[in-house]
Design an enzyme around this catalytic site. Structure first.
Site, PDB file in Angstrom:
ATOM      1  N   LYS A  72       0.840  -1.200   0.000  1.00  0.00           N
ATOM      2  CA  LYS A  72       0.000   0.000   0.000  1.00  0.00           C
ATOM      3  C   LYS A  72       0.870   1.243   0.000  1.00  0.00           C
ATOM      4  CE  LYS A  72      -4.319  -1.886   1.503  1.00  0.00           C
ATOM      5  NZ  LYS A  72      -4.800  -2.724   2.581  1.00  0.00           N
ATOM      6  N   LYS A 110      -4.302  -8.123  -9.340  1.00  0.00           N
ATOM      7  CA  LYS A 110      -5.275  -8.787  -8.471  1.00  0.00           C
ATOM      8  C   LYS A 110      -6.591  -8.005  -8.499  1.00  0.00           C
ATOM      9  CE  LYS A 110      -5.910  -8.345  -3.881  1.00  0.00           C
ATOM     10  NZ  LYS A 110      -6.775  -8.775  -2.825  1.00  0.00           N
ATOM     11  N   LYS A 159     -10.953  -4.378  -4.200  1.00  0.00           N
ATOM     12  CA  LYS A 159     -11.890  -3.270  -3.962  1.00  0.00           C
ATOM     13  C   LYS A 159     -11.205  -1.918  -4.074  1.00  0.00           C
ATOM     14  CE  LYS A 159     -14.521  -5.637  -0.353  1.00  0.00           C
ATOM     15  NZ  LYS A 159     -13.561  -6.033   0.683  1.00  0.00           N
TER      16      LYS A 159
END
Ligand code: ADP
Ligand code: TRP
Length: 342
Positions: free
Chosen positions: A119, A198, A201
């Site tokens: 992230k 991947k 969301k």
């Protein structure tokens, strides 16, 4: 004759963040397994709204996504008579346990977490919650004495960290309070997204929402980017998003047929997209979408399911916390006991 000792059922636990609409990756990576397992053991499934708060910081959105995750689970076949479904935040003791675990966990372990590093690499400004995330996840798992944790590939490292933390706790306080849980992977632990990485969301362009409107799903499937190979040319199915998603929803012989068409030539991208769309509609449209729509009109019923689940989950959590207090020397004072008993 001595009676057979009664075998303790396996306890399965998993969580899904309420950080967006559920997608095919969530379903084939985890939720399909969650629903199958409700006939095989004690199942605790929760909506990880504390975890979602690390990225969704808008009250209306968080509430809405939380409701949507619950309604999706019910429409997909979760039976509240067989499995618990609840909100993570309805068992606030997990935060207390996460803190306690953090005091026996070295910084080195936390700094090795891939999901945190990924992230940060993506440019997301990290908050402390994002860094602390695996400690809360470990508490989620350990507080219910879970045996098995059905998740997608991306969560396996977090479960290994959870085992480490359970071991640190047991060693530090010289008591076997926690058992070490194991990850359970589905047959599709890493579902590819529409943009090639991947399905997640956090990247709206990558997802096919399970219960999206037909027009939206059509638009998403039709705009999957392909190369310019013509219908007759042979193509590599192994790197092909259309085929890889089709394989998840089609019967094995149907998938084999598409694979053959791509390898030998004769299968065009346009036709393959139409076949994928038809299968998606067959699997998730119809009764599932109808049920999902009806639940939208019954928020009270969904709330009742979540409350009943939380009630049972909190009882199990309170029992574990008693052991944790005893091991650490934190008191189970009257004021706390009254709260836990409520
Ligand atoms: P997301 O990654 O989309 O934010 P969550 O983190 O809430 O979703 O994941 C919920 C469950 O779905 C986890 O068990 C996770 O491993 C699984 N999962 C998420 N994306 C995928 C994927 N693309 N393939 C397989 N499993 C996935
Ligand atoms: N971190 C998980 C995810 O993003 C969600 C989660 C929170 C979870 N706590 C958990 C999964 C405990 C399994 C067990 O997918």
């Amino acid at each position: 004759m001595t009676p057979e000792p009664t075998k303790k059922p396996i306890r399965y636990l998993s969580g899904v963040q309420s950080s967006g609409r559920l997608h095919l990756g969530n379903y084939f990576g985890a939720i399909q397994n969650h629903i199958r397992l409700q006939d095989q053991g004690e199942c605790f499934y929760f909506i990880a709204n504390y975890h979602a708060l690390t990225t969704v910081q808008n009250a209306g959105e968080l509430k809405n996504y939380t409701f949507m995750v619950a309604a999706d689970y019910l429409a997909l076949g979760l039976d509240p008579a067989k499995a618990l479904l609840f909100r993570q935040s309805d068992v606030p003791e997990v935060n207390e346990l996460a803190w306690i675990l953090s005091t026996v966990t070295g910084m080195g372990l936390m700094e090795r977490a891939h999901s945190y590093k990924d992230k940060v690499a993506k440019g997301i400004a990290p908050n402390l919650g994002l860094f602390y995330y695996p400690a809360l996840m470990a508490a989620d798992i350990l507080i219910y004495h879970s045996d098995k944790v059905p998740v997608g590939q991306d969560q396996v490292q977090h479960i290994e960290m959870c085992r480490d933390m359970a071991g640190y706790f047991n060693n530090t306080f010289k008591k076997d309070v926690f058992k070490l849980p194991e990850a359970v992977l589905s047959e599709a632990p890493k579902v590819i997204g529409l943009t090639g990485g991947k399905m997640s969301k956090s990247d709206e362009a990558s997802v096919i929402p399970i219960f999206g409107e037909p027009a939206e799903i059509k638009k998403k499937v039709m705009s999957i980017v392909t190369d310019s190979k013509g219908v007759a040319e042979p193509k590599d199915p192994d790197q092909n998003v259309i085929y890889l998603l089709y394989k998840l929803v089609a019967r094995p012989e149907e998938a084999a047929e598409m694979e053959k068409g791509f390898r030998q030539g004769g299968m065009g991208y346009g036709d393959a997209k139409k076949m994928l769309l038809a299968k998606l509609e067959e699997v998730f449209g119809g009764a599932g979408r109808e049920k999902r729509k009806k639940l939208e009109e019954k928020p009270d019923m969904v709330e009742d399911v979540l409350l009943a689940g939380a009630h049972k989950a909190r009882k199990a959590a309170a029992q574990t916390m008693e052991l944790v207090y005893e091991a650490t020397g934190l008191p189970l004072s009257k004021i706390k006991k009254a709260m836990l008993d409520s």
